[in-house]
Scaffold this motif. Structure first.
Motif, PDB file in Angstrom:
ATOM      1  N   GLY A  24      29.372 -13.411   4.866  1.00  0.00           N
ATOM      2  CA  GLY A  24      29.211 -12.788   4.029  1.00  0.00           C
ATOM      3  C   GLY A  24      30.438 -12.119   3.809  1.00  0.00           C
ATOM      4  N   LEU A  96      24.450  -7.668   9.992  1.00  0.00           N
ATOM      5  CA  LEU A  96      23.034  -9.027   9.494  1.00  0.00           C
ATOM      6  C   LEU A  96      22.777  -9.444  10.658  1.00  0.00           C
ATOM      7  CD1 LEU A  96      24.760 -10.544   6.076  1.00  0.00           C
ATOM      8  CD2 LEU A  96      23.301  -8.602   6.082  1.00  0.00           C
ATOM      9  N   VAL A 101      20.709 -14.970   9.943  1.00  0.00           N
ATOM     10  CA  VAL A 101      21.564 -15.093   8.902  1.00  0.00           C
ATOM     11  C   VAL A 101      22.373 -15.310   9.121  1.00  0.00           C
ATOM     12  CG1 VAL A 101      22.228 -13.647   7.326  1.00  0.00           C
ATOM     13  CG2 VAL A 101      19.675 -12.838   8.095  1.00  0.00           C
ATOM     14  N   ARG A 105      24.189 -19.044   7.937  1.00  0.00           N
ATOM     15  CA  ARG A 105      25.655 -19.584   7.232  1.00  0.00           C
ATOM     16  C   ARG A 105      26.952 -19.802   7.407  1.00  0.00           C
ATOM     17  NH1 ARG A 105      25.846 -13.032   4.468  1.00  0.00           N
ATOM     18  NH2 ARG A 105      23.645 -13.280   3.368  1.00  0.00           N
ATOM     19  N   SER A 171      20.719  -6.053   6.100  1.00  0.00           N
ATOM     20  CA  SER A 171      19.512  -6.711   5.362  1.00  0.00           C
ATOM     21  C   SER A 171      20.343  -7.732   3.732  1.00  0.00           C
ATOM     22  CB  SER A 171      18.574  -7.344   5.159  1.00  0.00           C
ATOM     23  OG  SER A 171      18.613  -5.700   4.211  1.00  0.00           O
ATOM     24  N   GLN A 172      20.422  -8.551   3.934  1.00  0.00           N
ATOM     25  CA  GLN A 172      20.472  -9.103   2.372  1.00  0.00           C
ATOM     26  C   GLN A 172      20.093  -8.612   1.424  1.00  0.00           C
ATOM     27  OE1 GLN A 172      23.456 -11.249   2.063  1.00  0.00           O
ATOM     28  NE2 GLN A 172      23.657 -10.716  -0.245  1.00  0.00           N
ATOM     29  N   VAL A 175      22.095  -5.006   1.482  1.00  0.00           N
ATOM     30  CA  VAL A 175      23.815  -5.417   0.205  1.00  0.00           C
ATOM     31  C   VAL A 175      23.297  -5.107  -1.415  1.00  0.00           C
ATOM     32  CG1 VAL A 175      25.062  -6.985  -0.045  1.00  0.00           C
ATOM     33  CG2 VAL A 175      24.583  -6.919   2.047  1.00  0.00           C
ATOM     34  N   GLU A 176      22.204  -6.317  -1.661  1.00  0.00           N
ATOM     35  CA  GLU A 176      21.769  -6.047  -2.984  1.00  0.00           C
ATOM     36  C   GLU A 176      21.302  -4.646  -3.360  1.00  0.00           C
ATOM     37  OE1 GLU A 176      22.856  -8.757  -4.403  1.00  0.00           O
ATOM     38  OE2 GLU A 176      23.277  -9.643  -3.007  1.00  0.00           O
TER      39      GLU A 176
END
Length: 189
Positions: A24, A96, A101, A105, A171-172, A175-176
């Motif tokens: 990503g 990740l 994940v 992707r 992890s996502q 990230v957030e």
């Protein structure tokens, strides 16, 4: 090395995003650029010419990029990495989980791009899916082969480029949280 919940020591202006194929990087780089106000330059677009040939102007373009005051790009291509790292003030490492994940992707992205015949850079499209079996450097095979690369590279990076703050996101969710919390105070402060 910083984690997702540590505030940055300064407002980032020149940002690199590292990670294996499918992690990503480009998506995150664009999001960071939108927050910091710097320009996002997709480094693949600088590297790949028509028919997937490397562009002769690549290194000159990287020199022009790093000569600007504010930018965000992906940390890729051995010839460009030192130039980028010398000028960067932040590197975000997307570390990740690969099987859960990153691999799904890169598989979804590759199939979608091929199915839709999406143009990537300079007229290039993904190779036929069957090339997975014949091309050692097929993007999915590349992601599998290089999935542990950054674990070995990052300690050396930290030692060689002490001026660059490194944030490791695992992890996502991290990230957030980082985008919404740790990055913002440095930008707005």
């Amino acid at each position: 090395m910083h984690s997702h919940d540590e505030p940055l020591p300064h407002r980032p202006r020149r940002v690199l995003v590292a990670g294996v194929s499918g992690a990503g990087k480009t998506t995150l780089a664009a999001r960071i650029a939108a927050i910091t106000g710097g320009k996002h330059t997709e480094i693949d677009a600088l590297f790949h010419g028509p028919d997937w040939t490397p562009r002769g102007e690549f290194i000159a373009d990287v020199h022009r990029l790093v000569g600007t005051d504010s930018w965000t790009t992906e940390w890729m291509y051995d010839a460009a990495r030192p130039l980028l790292a010398d000028k960067a003030d932040l590197l975000v490492w997307l570390d990740l989980p690969f099987l859960r994940v990153t691999l799904p992707r890169v598989l979804r992205r590759t199939v979608r791009r091929r199915w839709r015949r999406e143009e990537l850079w300079n007229g290039n499209i993904e190779a036929p899916l069957l090339s997975f079996f014949t091309d050692r450097d097929h993007i999915v095979r590349w992601a599998i082969r290089t999935r542990r690369k950054y674990s070995g590279v990052m300690p050396q990076f930290v030692a060689e480029y002490p001026h660059v703050v490194v944030v490791r996101l695992r992890s996502q969710r991290e990230v957030e949280q980082w985008l919404g919390g740790s990055l913002m105070p440095a930008v707005t402060g």
